[in-house]
Write an enzyme that holds these catalytic residues in place. Structure first.
Site, mmCIF file in Angstrom:
data_model
loop_
_atom_site.group_PDB
_atom_site.id
_atom_site.type_symbol
_atom_site.label_atom_id
_atom_site.label_comp_id
_atom_site.label_asym_id
_atom_site.label_seq_id
_atom_site.Cartn_x
_atom_site.Cartn_y
_atom_site.Cartn_z
ATOM 1 C CD GLN A 136 13.903 8.990 -9.790
ATOM 2 O OE1 GLN A 136 13.852 8.992 -11.031
ATOM 3 N NE2 GLN A 136 15.057 8.938 -9.139
ATOM 4 C CG HIS A 168 1.441 -1.307 -15.622
ATOM 5 N ND1 HIS A 168 1.198 -2.596 -15.199
ATOM 6 C CD2 HIS A 168 2.497 -1.367 -16.471
ATOM 7 C CE1 HIS A 168 2.079 -3.405 -15.789
ATOM 8 N NE2 HIS A 168 2.871 -2.684 -16.558
ATOM 9 C CG ASN A 203 1.358 3.308 -5.743
ATOM 10 O OD1 ASN A 203 1.705 4.319 -6.348
ATOM 11 N ND2 ASN A 203 1.963 2.142 -5.898
ATOM 12 N N GLY A 220 0.769 -1.235 0.000
ATOM 13 C CA GLY A 220 0.000 0.000 0.000
ATOM 14 C C GLY A 220 0.801 1.286 0.000
ATOM 15 N NE ARG A 274 -13.645 -13.915 -12.642
ATOM 16 C CZ ARG A 274 -12.808 -12.904 -12.641
ATOM 17 N NH1 ARG A 274 -11.874 -12.810 -11.732
ATOM 18 N NH2 ARG A 274 -12.880 -11.968 -13.573
ATOM 19 C CG LEU A 327 -11.056 -5.087 -11.923
ATOM 20 C CD1 LEU A 327 -11.324 -3.637 -12.323
ATOM 21 C CD2 LEU A 327 -11.360 -5.297 -10.449
ATOM 22 C CG ASN A 346 -4.019 -0.566 -12.745
ATOM 23 O OD1 ASN A 346 -3.885 -0.874 -11.566
ATOM 24 N ND2 ASN A 346 -3.267 -1.103 -13.697
ATOM 25 C CG ASP A 385 -1.691 -3.474 -17.642
ATOM 26 O OD1 ASP A 385 -2.318 -3.060 -16.662
ATOM 27 O OD2 ASP A 385 -0.794 -4.329 -17.564
HETATM 28 C C1 GRF Z 1 3.032 -0.931 -7.589
HETATM 29 O O1 GRF Z 1 4.240 -1.146 -8.232
HETATM 30 C C2 GRF Z 1 1.953 -0.675 -8.598
HETATM 31 O O2 GRF Z 1 2.397 -0.008 -9.724
HETATM 32 C C3 GRF Z 1 1.548 -2.047 -8.969
HETATM 33 O O3 GRF Z 1 1.611 -2.785 -7.766
HETATM 34 C C4 GRF Z 1 2.538 -2.175 -6.873
HETATM 35 C C5 GRF Z 1 1.823 -1.897 -5.590
HETATM 36 O O4 GRF Z 1 2.653 -1.396 -4.592
HETATM 37 N N1 GRF Z 1 0.296 -2.054 -9.658
HETATM 38 P P1 GRF Z 1 2.031 -0.793 -3.267
HETATM 39 O O5 GRF Z 1 1.123 -1.858 -2.655
HETATM 40 O O6 GRF Z 1 1.279 0.439 -3.605
HETATM 41 O O7 GRF Z 1 3.210 -0.522 -2.382
#
Ligand code: GRF
Length: 198
Positions: free
Chosen positions: A179, A110, A14, A12, A66, A94, A108, A151
């Site tokens: 970054q 990526h 992000n 987590g 599902r 999903l 999302n 994606d």
């Molecule tokens: C990140 O690299 C994101 O781009 C990918 O999964 C990872 C999640 O990392 N989709 P975090 O759980 O946010 O640390």
């Protein structure tokens, strides 16, 4: 105010970047109304709770089919009043029905410059392993809308990151997060909240 639900599976960081941006005032008019994980032990759930955000695990294992799992997810998101769903390291593919219901309202992050190093099987460290194997000198991250493919949805924001000599997948992953990911994910949410991206 844009109400968002953040879907997570792991650490987590992000999610943390979004929380920090809201708390330090850089991300305005955005509120996290729910964090949902498919895994009970995802550290992301603790991060959310530590900041007073309602967080819960909805596990596919608890649903025979599902379709029932995704109905439960959709129900939770509706109940929370989320207008935007942010996939921040959410590792469950999903269902078509879920994507259709929330079309144009799911984004999302990526960890590569799409269309490089993306699609089925490209997640986590593998993305960076493949980038290093191919010998690219620049990689990065992408925030995109989610459609029925993997994606393949419209790109909202990208940021490039330099690959350096001696990089390991782990080192590169960290640099891409610091970054690019932690910057463009809150920025993309802000752009949507401001009505700059539709
Ligand atoms: C990140 O690299 C994101 O781009 C990918 O999964 C990872 C999640 O990392 N989709 P975090 O759980 O946010 O640390």
């Amino acid at each position: 105010m844009l109400n968002i639900a953040v879907l997570v599976s792991g650490g987590g960081t992000n999610l943390q970047a979004i929380i920090d941006s809201i708390e330090n005032g850089k991300l305005k008019d955005v509120r996290i109304v729910r964090v949902i994980s498919n895994k009970e032990d995802a550290y992301a759930l603790s991060r959310a709770r530590d900041h007073g955000i309602e967080a819960k695990c909805i596990s596919p294992k608890d649903y025979g089919e599902r379709s029932l799992y995704f109905e439960a997810m959709a129900g939770e998101i509706r109940e929370a009043g989320a207008e935007l769903i942010v996939l921040a390291g959410f590792l469950v593919v999903l269902s078509k029905e879920f994507v259709t219901e929330f079309k144009g309202r799911i984004i999302n992050i990526h960890p590569s410059l799409i269309p490089s190093f993306c699609g089925d099987g490209y997640y986590g460290l593998r993305v960076h392993e493949k980038a290093l194997e191919r010998g690219v000198k620049v990689t990065g991250a992408t925030v995109h809308f989610v459609d029925e493919g993997t994606d393949t949805g419209p790109i909202i924001m990208q940021k490039a990151v330099e690959v350096k000599d001696g990089d390991t997948p782990e080192i590169l992953q960290r640099r891409v997060m610091e970054q690019a990911e932690w910057i463009i994910l809150p920025a993309a949410i802000q752009a949507i909240a401001d009505g700059k991206v539709k």
